[in-house]
Motif scaffolding. Structure first.
Motif, short mmCIF file in Angstrom:
data_model
loop_
_atom_site.label_atom_id
_atom_site.label_comp_id
_atom_site.label_asym_id
_atom_site.label_seq_id
_atom_site.Cartn_x
_atom_site.Cartn_y
_atom_site.Cartn_z
N GLY A 159 -12.05 -24.02 -6.96
CA GLY A 159 -12.37 -25.08 -7.90
C GLY A 159 -12.34 -24.63 -9.34
N PRO A 160 -12.45 -25.58 -10.29
CA PRO A 160 -12.24 -25.30 -11.72
C PRO A 160 -13.46 -24.69 -12.41
CG PRO A 160 -12.59 -27.64 -11.38
CD PRO A 160 -12.56 -27.04 -10.01
N THR A 161 -13.94 -23.57 -11.90
CA THR A 161 -15.06 -22.87 -12.53
C THR A 161 -14.62 -22.26 -13.86
OG1 THR A 161 -14.54 -20.82 -11.36
CG2 THR A 161 -16.05 -22.34 -10.27
N THR A 162 -15.60 -21.99 -14.73
CA THR A 162 -15.27 -21.51 -16.08
C THR A 162 -16.12 -20.31 -16.46
OG1 THR A 162 -16.82 -23.16 -16.98
CG2 THR A 162 -14.50 -23.77 -16.93
N ASN A 163 -15.48 -19.40 -17.21
CA ASN A 163 -16.16 -18.31 -17.92
C ASN A 163 -16.96 -17.38 -17.02
OD1 ASN A 163 -15.25 -19.39 -20.47
ND2 ASN A 163 -16.86 -20.94 -20.28
N THR A 164 -16.42 -17.08 -15.84
CA THR A 164 -17.09 -16.15 -14.94
C THR A 164 -16.69 -14.72 -15.29
OG1 THR A 164 -16.98 -17.81 -13.18
CG2 THR A 164 -17.49 -15.55 -12.53
N LEU A 165 -17.67 -13.82 -15.29
CA LEU A 165 -17.44 -12.39 -15.51
C LEU A 165 -17.77 -11.62 -14.24
CD1 LEU A 165 -19.03 -11.81 -19.05
CD2 LEU A 165 -16.60 -11.96 -18.49
N VAL A 166 -16.82 -10.81 -13.79
CA VAL A 166 -17.01 -9.98 -12.60
C VAL A 166 -16.72 -8.55 -13.00
CG1 VAL A 166 -16.30 -9.56 -10.22
CG2 VAL A 166 -16.29 -11.91 -11.13
N TYR A 167 -17.74 -7.71 -13.10
CA TYR A 167 -17.47 -6.35 -13.58
C TYR A 167 -18.37 -5.32 -12.90
CZ TYR A 167 -21.32 -7.34 -16.96
OH TYR A 167 -22.52 -7.67 -17.56
N ASN A 168 -17.81 -4.11 -12.80
CA ASN A 168 -18.53 -2.93 -12.28
C ASN A 168 -19.11 -3.15 -10.89
OD1 ASN A 168 -18.90 -2.45 -15.56
ND2 ASN A 168 -18.66 -0.55 -14.36
N ASN A 169 -18.32 -3.75 -10.03
CA ASN A 169 -18.66 -3.82 -8.61
C ASN A 169 -17.81 -2.80 -7.84
OD1 ASN A 169 -20.36 -6.46 -8.61
ND2 ASN A 169 -18.51 -6.97 -9.78
N THR A 170 -18.30 -2.37 -6.69
CA THR A 170 -17.57 -1.45 -5.84
C THR A 170 -17.35 -2.09 -4.48
OG1 THR A 170 -18.49 0.50 -6.95
CG2 THR A 170 -17.56 0.82 -4.76
N ILE A 171 -16.09 -2.14 -4.07
CA ILE A 171 -15.70 -2.80 -2.82
C ILE A 171 -15.05 -1.77 -1.91
CG2 ILE A 171 -14.41 -4.72 -1.82
CD1 ILE A 171 -16.44 -5.52 -4.05
N TYR A 172 -15.47 -1.73 -0.66
CA TYR A 172 -14.84 -0.85 0.32
C TYR A 172 -14.39 -1.65 1.54
CZ TYR A 172 -14.12 2.49 4.05
OH TYR A 172 -13.57 3.18 5.09
N LEU A 173 -13.11 -1.45 1.92
CA LEU A 173 -12.57 -2.04 3.15
C LEU A 173 -12.02 -0.93 4.03
CD1 LEU A 173 -10.67 -5.15 1.71
CD2 LEU A 173 -12.95 -5.08 2.76
N PRO A 174 -12.33 -0.96 5.31
CA PRO A 174 -11.95 0.15 6.19
C PRO A 174 -10.51 0.04 6.68
CG PRO A 174 -13.15 -1.48 7.43
CD PRO A 174 -13.15 -1.96 6.01
N THR A 175 -10.04 1.10 7.31
CA THR A 175 -8.72 1.10 7.94
C THR A 175 -8.63 -0.06 8.93
OG1 THR A 175 -8.58 3.50 7.73
CG2 THR A 175 -7.12 2.45 9.33
#
Length: 645
Positions: free
Chosen positions: A364-380
Motif C-alpha cells: 500500500g501507499p505508505t509514506t516516509n518510512t525509515l528502515v535502518y541498522n537491522n540485522t537479518i539472517y536466513l539459513p541455507t
C-alpha cells in the motif's frame, strides 16, 4: 462579634471536614475470600471471617483503598464483578493471599471471568483465570469496559495467568480476548488514561487476541474512515513484561491510543486457530507508538503473519530493539490501504532470524518510512524474500533502507521494488546468495560482515551471535542517521554525526573466530543434514577426529556433499580430515561447481590426515559443492572437521 463568630464557625467546619476525610481514608478495608472455609454471613474483614462466593463480592460497592484478596489454592466459578471506584491516592486492589497456587477464577462461559464496567482506579493482580465451558462464543478472561463514562483512569492488570479462554475468532473490537480494555460508544465521548498491563501470562488456548486495548471512538481519515471524526485515543498505555502464547489470532494490539509503549513482551505462537490475517505485536489507528525490547516467534500464517507490524492509521510508530524469528509471514509488515495513512514509521536495531515468506513486507501507499541498522539472517535452503513490495490500492510511496545487514545463506527474490515511487537503498550489506531483484547500492557491501555466530539466537537475550567480529567490514562503514535513538540493540551508543556500524550492533569488534561457511562441518549435530548422502554416507558415534561424531562412508562409490554460499571472484581454502580402513581404497576431499575445474585432495592414510584444496570462484558464482568421496571398495572411510576459509 460577627467576625469572631465567623472565625469560630470556619474553624469548626474545617475540623468536621478533616474528620470526614480521615474517616474515609481510615474506612479502607481488606476483604478476604476463601472458597472452602469462608461464609457470606461473615464480615469478610479477616482471614478467619472470610467471605465465600463471588455473589457476595459482586453485590458489594467497594470504597477507595479497599482490597479484595482471594485465598491461594481456592477456586471460584462465574463472573467476578465488584462495584465501586477508587481514587488516584487510593485505588481498589484485587489480589491473592496465603501460600500455594494462585486463586482460580473460571468464567465457565460467562462474557468474562473478571469484569469492570465504567469503573476506575482498579488494580487486578496475581489471579489465575480461565473461561471455558466447552462451547465457543464471544468471551474474555479479563474485560474492562468504558461505555459513555468519559475519561477513566488507572486500570492496572498485573501478574495474572490467563489461559483456556475458549472464545470465537471473529476479528473486531468486540471479539474474544485474554485481556481486553475496551471503550464502547456511549452518550459521552470516552477513553482511558494510565493503563498498565504488566507481567501477565496469556495462553495457552486463548482466543482471539492475547492482549488488546481498543475503542469505538476510532473514526478519522488516517484510518480510512469517511464519517465524522471521532478519534478519541487512550493515553499513557503501557503493555510490558507479558508472555503470550498459543493465541487464536493476534498477540498484542493497542488500538486508538496515543503514545502507547509495548516493551519486554514475548509472543510465542499466534494465529493458531483463526485462519485470518494476524501479526504478533502491532498497533492500529494509533500515533506515536513505541514497540521495543520484544520477541515474537512461531507465527502460524502467511496472511500477514509477521512478528511485528506498522499497520495503517498510524504516524511516527517506532519499532526498535526487537527479536523476530521463525514466523511464517516474516519479520516486518508496513502497510495501508488507499485512503488511509501510514506515515513516518521507523524500524531500527532489530534482529530477524529464520523468518519465512519475506523479511520485510511493504503493502500500500505508505509514506516516509525509515528502515535502518537491522540485522537479518536466513539459513541455507531458505526461500524467504528479503523484501516484498505489493499493492494495496497502490504501492509504497516512499521508504528508505540504510545500514542494514542481510546475511543470506539462502533466500528468495527481491520482489516488486521497482513499483515503489521513492525507494532509497544506501550503505546496506548483502552477503551470501544474490538473487533476482537485488537493489543497486553504490555503497553496498557484499563482503562477509563477520557476524560472530549467525543463526544461533534462542531468545531476545541470547543473540550475541549478531555482534560483529574484529576486522568486520561493517564496522564504522555505515552512514549517519539523525535522530537515531542514540543506542543499538545492546545499548551501545550510536553517534548522531559519525559513521555507525552496519546492522543492529554498534559496539567495537569483538574477539572470535568467524563462523564456518560449512554447516555441521564436524558432524556434531549427530545427523548428516545439511550434507546430503549419495549411496553410502551416514553419521556415526565414535571414530571422530574431534568431538563425538564423524562421517562414515560404507564402501564406495559413495559421498556426502554440501552446497555452500560464497562470494564471486574470491579465493577460498577447503580443509578437512579423512581416513580409510584400507590404504588401497583412498578417500577424496574436494570442491566442484564453483566456476572452475573440480579439485580434490586424495587421502590414503588409515589415521586422520588433513586434506587441503585452494580454489577461486568464478565471476558470477555464489555457491560451490564440497564433498567427501570414496570412489570404490568395500572398506569404511571417515571424515571430520571440514571448514572453508
Amino acid at each position: 462579634m460577627k467576625t469572631i463568630m465567623r472565625g469560630l464557625m470556619l474553624a469548626a467546619f474545617s475540623m468536621v471536614c478533616g474528620a470526614a476525610f480521615f474517616a474515609v481514608s481510615a474506612s479502607a478495608a481488606m476483604y478476604y475470600m476463601d472458597s472452602q472455609g469462608g461464609s457470606d454471613n461473615n464480615a469478610g474483614t479477616s482471614q478467619n471471617a472470610a467471605w465465600k462466593t463471588l455473589n457476595k463480592v459482586n453485590a458489594t460497592t467497594f470504597q477507595p483503598g479497599d482490597s479484595i484478596v482471594f485465598k491461594r489454592g481456592g477456586s471460584w466459578t462465574g463472573k467476578l464483578w465488584p462495584k465501586g471506584s477508587g481514587t488516584a491516592q487510593a485505588p481498589i486492589v484485587v489480589d491473592a493471599y496465603g501460600a500455594g497456587n494462585p486463586p482460580l477464577l473460571n468464567g465457565n462461559g460467562e462474557e468474562a471471568a473478571v469484569y469492570l464496567y465504567n469503573q476506575q482506579y482498579w488494580e487486578i493482580k496475581n489471579l489465575e483465570i480461565t473461561n471455558d465451558n466447552g462451547a465457543s462464543s464471544r468471551r474474555m478472561g479479563i474485560y474492562v469496559v468504558n461505555e459513555g463514562a468519559g475519561l477513566l483512569n488507572h486500570i492496572y492488570v498485573i501478574g495474572n495467568n490467563v489461559h483456556d479462554v475458549y472464545g470465537n475468532n471473529v476479528k473486531d473490537g468486540n471479539g474474544s480476548g485474554g485481556i481486553k480494555i475496551r471503550t464502547k460508544t456511549g452518550s459521552v465521548k470516552s477513553n482511558y488514561n494510565d493503563v498498565r498491563i504488566d507481567g501477565n501470562t496469556v495462553g495457552p488456548r486463548v482466543d482471539r487476541t492475547g492482549i488488546d486495548v481498543n475503542s469505538d471512538y476510532w473514526c478519522r481519515t488516517d484510518s480510512g474512515c469517511t464519517g465524522t471524526n471521532n478519534w478519541y485515543p487512550s493515553t499513557n498505555v503501557v503493555i510490558e513484561n507479558n508472555y503470550v502464547t498459543d493465541v487464536g489470532g493476534d498477540g498484542i494490539v493497542p488500538m486508538a491510543t496515543q503514545g502507547a509503549v509495548l516493551q519486554y513482551n514475548t509472543v510465542n505462537g499466534f494465529n493458531m486457530r483463526s485462519g485470518t490475517a494476524n501479526a504478533g505485536i502491532w498497533a492500529w489507528n494509533a500515533d506515536d507508538t513505541v514497540i521495543q525490547y520484544n520477541e515474537a516467534f512461531n507465527g502460524n500464517t502467511t496472511q500477514d503473519g509477521q512478528g511485528f507490524d506498522i499497520d495503517y492509521g498510524q504516524s511516527r510508530t517506532i519499532v526498535q530493539y526487537n527479536y523476530s524469528h521463525d514466523n511464517d509471514g516474516g519479520f516486518m509488515l508496513i502497510c495501508q490501504p488507499g485512503g488511509a495513512k501510514n506515515d513516518g514509521g521507523i524500524v531500527r536495531y532489530n534482529i530477524s532470524q529464520n523468518d519465512y515468506a519475506r523479511t520485510f513486507h511493504l503493502a500500500g501507499p505508505t509514506t516516509n518510512t525509515l528502515v535502518y541498522n537491522n540485522t537479518i539472517y536466513l539459513p541455507t535452503g531458505s526461500t524467504t524474500s528479503p523484501i516484498v513490495a505489493g499493492s494495496w490500492d497502490g504501492y509504497t510511496k516512499s521508504v528508505s533502507f540504510y545500514n542494514n545487514i542481510w546475511h543470506l545463506d539462502g533466500g528468495g527474490i527481491w520482489d516488486g521494488l521497482s513499483n515503489i515511487a521513492s525507494f532509497t537503498f544506501k550503505y546496506n550489506t548483502i552477503y551470501g546468495v544474490h538473487t533476482v531483484g537485488e537493489p543497486a547500492d553504490a555503497n553496498k557491501s557484499t563482503a562477509n560482515p563477520l557476524l560472530a555466530a549467525p543463526g544461533t539466537g534462542v531468545n531476545r537475550s541470547t543473540v550475541d551471535g549478531y555482534k560483529l567480529l574484529q576486522g568486520s567490514p561493517a564496522l564504522g562503514s555505515g552512514m549517519a542517521v539523525s535522530s537515531n535513538g542514540g543506542k543499538d540493540y545492546w545499548g551501545n551508543a550510536v553517534s548522531q554525526t559519525g559513521a555507525p556500524n552496519r546492522g543492529a550492533y554498534n559496539g567495537p569488534g569483538i574477539q572470535g573466530t568467524p563462523a564456518s561457511i560449512v554447516k555441521n562441518g564436524g558432524f556434531e549435530a549427530g545427523v548428516l543434514s545439511p550434507w546430503t548422502n549419495w549411496n553410502t554416507a551416514g553419521v556415526v558415534s565414535g571414530n571422530a577426529r574431534s568431538g563425538s561424531y564423524a562421517l562414515r562412508l560404507n564402501g564406495g562409490p559413495g559421498s556426502a556433499e554440501q552446497i555452500i554460499t560464497l562470494q564471486p571472484s574470491t579465493t577460498y581454502t577447503l580443509k578437512g580430515y579423512a581416513k580409510t580402513d584400507n590404504s588401497s581404497q583412498p578417500v577424496r576431499i574436494g570442491v566442484k561447481n564453483y566456476g572452475g575445474t573440480e579439485q580434490y585432495a586424495v587421502i590414503t592414510s588409515t589415521s586422520y590426515s588433513l586434506g587441503t584444496v585452494t580454489f577461486t570462484t568464478g565471476s558470477a558464482n555464489t555457491v560451490a559443492t564440497i564433498y567427501i568421496y570414496k570412489p570404490s571398495g568395500t572398506g569404511y572411510a571417515y571424515g571430520d572437521d571440514v571448514t572453508v576459509e
